[in-house]
Enzyme design. Sequence first.
Site, PDB file in Angstrom:
ATOM      1  N   ASP A 386      44.643  51.098 -23.652  1.00  0.00           N
ATOM      2  CA  ASP A 386      43.193  51.062 -23.761  1.00  0.00           C
ATOM      3  C   ASP A 386      42.709  51.651 -25.081  1.00  0.00           C
ATOM      4  OD1 ASP A 386      40.775  50.421 -22.753  1.00  0.00           O
ATOM      5  OD2 ASP A 386      40.727  51.975 -21.212  1.00  0.00           O
ATOM      6  N   LYS A 472      32.375  38.791 -24.139  1.00  0.00           N
ATOM      7  CA  LYS A 472      33.787  39.171 -24.299  1.00  0.00           C
ATOM      8  C   LYS A 472      34.662  38.019 -24.761  1.00  0.00           C
ATOM      9  CE  LYS A 472      34.805  38.422 -19.440  1.00  0.00           C
ATOM     10  NZ  LYS A 472      35.577  38.820 -18.289  1.00  0.00           N
TER      11      LYS A 472
END
Length: 647
Positions: A386, A472
């Site tokens: 992440d 996105k």
Amino acid sequence: MIKITLPDGSVREYAQGVTGMDIALSISEGLARNVLAAKVNGKVVDASLPINEDSDFQLLTWNDTDGKQTFWHSSAHLMAEAIEALYPGTKFGIGPAIETGFYYDIDMGDKTLSSEDFKKIEDKMVELARQKNEYQRTPISKAEAIEYFTEKGDEYKLELIDGLEDGSITFYSQGNFTDLCRGPHIPNTGFIKAVKLMNVAGAYWRGDVSRKQMTRVYAVTFPKQKELDEYLHLLEEAKRRDHRKLGKELELFAFSEKVGMGLPLWLPKGTMLRERLEGFLRKAQVRAGYSPVVTPHIASKELYVTSGHYAKYGQDSFQPIRTPDEDEEFFLKPMNCPHHCEIYKVKPRSYRDLPLRLAEFGTVYRYEQSGELHGLTRVRGFTQDDAHIFCRPDQVEEEFMKVIDLVLYVFKALGFENYSAQVSLRDPENKEKYIGRDEDWERAEAAIIRSAEIKGLPTVVELGEAAFYGPKLDFMVKDALGRKWQLGTIQVDYQLPQRFELEYTGSDNQKHRPVMIHRAPFGSLERFVAILIENTAGNFPLWLSPDQLAVLPISEKYEDYANELFLRLQEQDLRGYIDHRDEKIGRKIRDAEVSKIPFMLIVGEKESAEGKVSVRKKGEGDLGMMPIEEFIQLAQEEINKNIARIG
Ligand SMILES: [Zn+2]
Ligand SMILES: [Zn+2]
């Protein structure tokens, strides 16, 4: 006359009532031979259906998804015909096409169908298919439809008819079989050349557990035998490459009921693989200006109330952890973003500090129903690669391009050559569904599209697929078997900066809100390793292989030389093991092959006397005897090959 607009935009005129097949024949006979159905104004119809008005028109063949679906659904009728011929009195529920093939839900009374019956049904289907029976459409009144199936004694069809409006009902017949169906179908059964029944399963009528359990027969058909053979081969290969099977055989990971379902245990070799991947990405990220951070596995309820995750996922997630202190509640971390927002807030930020890129291999926990768990691809605890980028609105495009670079670097290094991306934008008709300022959305959406274009990424744009908090970009890769997997994602977020009241001081000395970008090239290490195993069939590139080599002494006389050799290899950062067992060399070689060890170094009298090794390479066989230095160079070149390729 009516105007027919073809997919290339050209317009042809035909007499009213022309059929799709007529149009195909007017273009070319070869084309007409392959036509399965037609699409008229976006609706899939029989190629024999008359067209009465100006229309957008497309012919459907096996190469179109809609064509395939029509083919498979028509095959369900053929299978029903075969089953009825072989087992008179069988009752039929529904028979739709699915992603690969089709099924039919049937009720055979006392008879249970097993795989031993498959061959008989397949043969009958082929026999009936060869008759080239047309699928004939007949509009029918509700009363007549009820009469037909009452006489036949099929209560399932009667129940379906009950829910239909009179005037909208059609029957389709081919050969001796008639079914209630709205269609469309292929022209005739002759198109179906190869047939395979796959399996049977129980299925409740209309998905209702209180109703009768029927037998669901799954099957697949193809227009060519060769295509069926290829499909079956692919299925075999997928089974052979199943990451759950290979993970066990290669001792990469395991699950323990005592530890808990969906909670993977990484074994030493799997951990080695995983740490190599982490190390590779960590290095690339530091070069790309990311700062590593570490945050705890739990956080107070307050954090998730602020982030909105509590309201959204609180019910479905794990139960809170309570401490002896009154009213103190913690949750297992479902995502890393809220923690990173708090890191952003540790001190005041200025426009000059941005972008701030915080990266963490953060382990998160999400509740998944036990039935949903699957190997490493659906788990309850996993580690995301992440990172969160906090930037100014004018930096979104540049940051996006950098992330795309990083993702493509990762794909290339790991041998995923076939990738594409989906750009998910907001629904322009429903702007009020999304948070964030209009101008920021427009800027971010344009930035995503432009950066994907500049980077030469093959993309599809989907309107209305954005999250309510931002647009996105999702990456898909195709593996060695042509299967598509969703991997990394890059996501713009206007919501969390607002919820956490994140700010920076602009060059105008005013307070501004940063944009947050979430991104994870692998998605999660668990999922990525699963895909990597299935893509490589466990034959990892040398730099990732948990064991790169095995030293195999022919007998214990050469143990000392084997030890000495192994030490020299270790000094060069090559890893593996010595097979010290008192076994024949043939056995040692076989076992190393099963473990998919890239290099086997066999040492005996000649090798130890001359300071050499006999090298066997996986997939290439015997490379002959060579000095140790030469082998080290060979191995290092191969390790560097991946890295060099991506420059
Ligand atoms: Zn049908
Ligand atoms: Zn995030």
